[in-house]
Design an enzyme around this catalytic site. Structure first.
Site, PDB file in Angstrom:
ATOM      1  N   SER A 110       0.852  -1.182   0.000  1.00  0.00           N
ATOM      2  CA  SER A 110       0.000   0.000   0.000  1.00  0.00           C
ATOM      3  C   SER A 110       0.887   1.231   0.000  1.00  0.00           C
ATOM      4  O   SER A 110       2.108   1.130   0.081  1.00  0.00           O
ATOM      5  CB  SER A 110      -0.895  -0.002   1.237  1.00  0.00           C
ATOM      6  OG  SER A 110      -0.086   0.230   2.374  1.00  0.00           O
ATOM      7  N   LYS A 111       0.225   2.378  -0.066  1.00  0.00           N
ATOM      8  CA  LYS A 111       0.968   3.634  -0.192  1.00  0.00           C
ATOM      9  C   LYS A 111       2.018   3.805   0.896  1.00  0.00           C
ATOM     10  O   LYS A 111       3.052   4.418   0.675  1.00  0.00           O
ATOM     11  CB  LYS A 111      -0.002   4.813  -0.154  1.00  0.00           C
ATOM     12  CG  LYS A 111      -0.830   4.905  -1.409  1.00  0.00           C
ATOM     13  CD  LYS A 111      -1.271   6.328  -1.679  1.00  0.00           C
ATOM     14  CE  LYS A 111      -2.032   6.419  -2.978  1.00  0.00           C
ATOM     15  NZ  LYS A 111      -3.476   6.398  -2.824  1.00  0.00           N
TER      16      LYS A 111
END
Ligand code: GLU
Length: 486
Positions: free
Chosen positions: A257-258
């Site tokens: 994820s980010k």
């Protein structure tokens, strides 16, 4: 007769293309190309608030950059549908969803649910931690009555009826037989009370009407597959075959994820990664080519792609390995091609360089060994451009050494004594020896002043690489500036 191979990538245009999305697109693309099938791009834009044309263009640009060209879908400039199964944007297919929703209602596979959000929330709260799914309402109005009620303004969602029947079994192309508990899904919404269809419904209708034969997507879609299969069955459609790929994980083994850093193709593009490296790298997250080799061109990937080697274990996104793979692809590029890719970066940084074929060949032969990404070229090439030469504050101490002036002068004499337009690395080494003998200094008292006379500071660029790329005349002007700074 076997169905024609038709696969699709179906992004929701709500931002840049994620590397996970790129992998899904790639596997479908490779499968289609390997099997002589059709690769379709369908746009899942029913979330009208989050889906914008701008995001759509961003995703199309990323796909194009990756070279994952689609045979049917939307045109990347006009955004118009092209192909026989269009439109390919879900927002333009609403009448088709409504029509099939009506069929499900009429056949008794779906019903109107008039419960309000508050009521549903109360049901959830009342079952507390035990809550798994919304139960069927106690009474379901007969369809004519329900339709009248809706026509007179009442708000209702349409739910698909999920009837028991024991464990659910999905025969997955990657995972084999997948068994899911009977209570995994309850009656699910296919049409919201605002009249908008939900993802699972649109997806099933579209995959059926577009005659999709295979769907490869991430394992998090398994429970969607379950719902979608129910819709196919109810409508008498032939379901595609499904393959659910492993998740992509960050170094900490959590879903990528980010917070793990760059996760979009666009970011990697901006960071100087090559599309062929990204494709090669993501191809191997969840699939193996069979041997020890890891570096493949797109055509080799197409040739080697085999669903049997998609695997189920989560794949860790290893940044270091990606960098290595990028460096490998970058160094294999023909110089002219690499130069074309670097051109816009040099321009943006206002770095002017000779354009001759000789210079391109020579400089890339030297510098590409130091480049892992395209961006690395910027600081490697910058000192070649004389306008960036200036005596830096870091050079102050060197300029104060007693012997520095003599080194500058001897170095200047060495340059003067040469005749070619450029020096070779060997000539440069020899000239340094001459300066050493002439002035009687060695070590840092020799090397640092020469460095200052070439790049303006005592640390930095590898001079054996740099000097052969700087015109002799420019070296002369540089040492004169250094002398003037004393
Ligand atoms: N639009 C869905 C997504 O972005 C597509 C999932 C699918 O492949 O069915 O996740």
């Amino acid at each position: 007769m076997a169905r024609p191979i038709r696969v699709r990538f179906a992004p929701s245009p709500t931002g840049y293309l994620h590397v996970g999305g790129a992998r899904t697109a790639l596997y479908n693309y490779l499968f289609a190309k390997n099997q002589g099938g059709t690769f379709i791009l369908r746009i899942e834009d029913t979330d009208l608030e989050r889906s914008t044309d701008e995001s759509l263009r961003m995703q199309l640009d990323d796909l194009k950059w990756l070279g994952l060209d689609w045979d049917e879908g939307v045109d990347s400039t006009t955004l118009e549908s092209k192909g026989d199964y269009g439109p390919y944007r879900q927002s333009q297919r609403l009448d088709l969803y409504r029509k099939h929703c009506d069929q499900l209602l009429e056949k008794g596979f779906a019903y109107y649910d008039f419960r309000t959000d508050e009521e549903l929330e109360q049901i959830k709260q009342a079952s507390g931690e035990k809550f798994t799914r919304i139960p069927r309402p106690e009474t379901i109005l007969d369809l004519t009555e329900a339709r009248e009620k809706v026509a007179s303004g009442a708000s209702a969602a349409v739910r698909f009826k999920v009837d028991g029947g024991g464990e659910h079994v999905i025969n997955d192309l990657v995972r084999g037989e997948v068994r899911l508990p009977e209570d995994m899904v309850g009656d699910f919404i296919i049409m919201r009370s605002n009249g908008m269809p939900v993802y699972n419904f649109c997806c099933a209708i579209d995959d059926a009407l577009m005659e999709i034969s295979h769907v490869f997507r991430a394992e998090e879609h398994l429970s969607n597959t379950l719902r979608q299969k129910m819709i196919y069955d109810a409508l008498g459609f032939e379901a595609p075959e499904f393959g659910h790929m492993s998740l992509i994980l960050g170094q900490d083994k959590q879903k990528l994820s980010k917070r793990h850093g760059a996760t979009s193709c666009h970011q990697y593009h901006e960071m100087g990664y090559l599309p062929e490296a990204l494709l090669n790298f993501v191809a191997l997250l969840g699939w193996s080519a069979g041997g020890d080799e890891e570096v493949f061109s797109r055509d080799q990937l197409i040739d080697k792609f085999d669903v049997k080697r998609l695997h189920t274990a989560g794949a860790v996104f290893d940044e270091e390995k990606f960098k290595w793979m990028n460096a490998t692809h970058l160094r294999a590029l023909p110089h002219q091609k690499l130069w074309e890719l670097l051109g816009p970066l040099f321009e943006k940084e206002n770095i002017s360089l000779p354009e001759s074929e000789d210079f391109i060949d020579k400089s890339l032969t030297i510098f590409k060994t130091k480049m892992e990404t395209l961006l690395d070229a910027i600081e490697l090439f910058r000192p070649v451009d004389e306008k960036y030469f200036e005596i830096s504050d870091e050079a102050t101490e060197v300029l104060e050494w007693e012997t520095t002036k003599a080194v500058f002068e001897a170095w200047r004499a060495q340059i003067k004594g040469q005749s070619g337009m450029y020096l070779t690395a060997d000539e440069f080494g020899e000239m340094q020896n001459q300066v050493k003998d002439a002035v009687g200094v060695k070590g840092k008292h020799l090397f640092m002043p020469i460095r200052v006379a070439i790049i303006g500071k005592p640390h930095g660029a590898d001079l054996k690489m740099l000097v052969p790329l700087v015109e002799r005349e420019s070296l002369l002007r540089r040492v004169d500036k250094a002398l003037a700074a004393l």
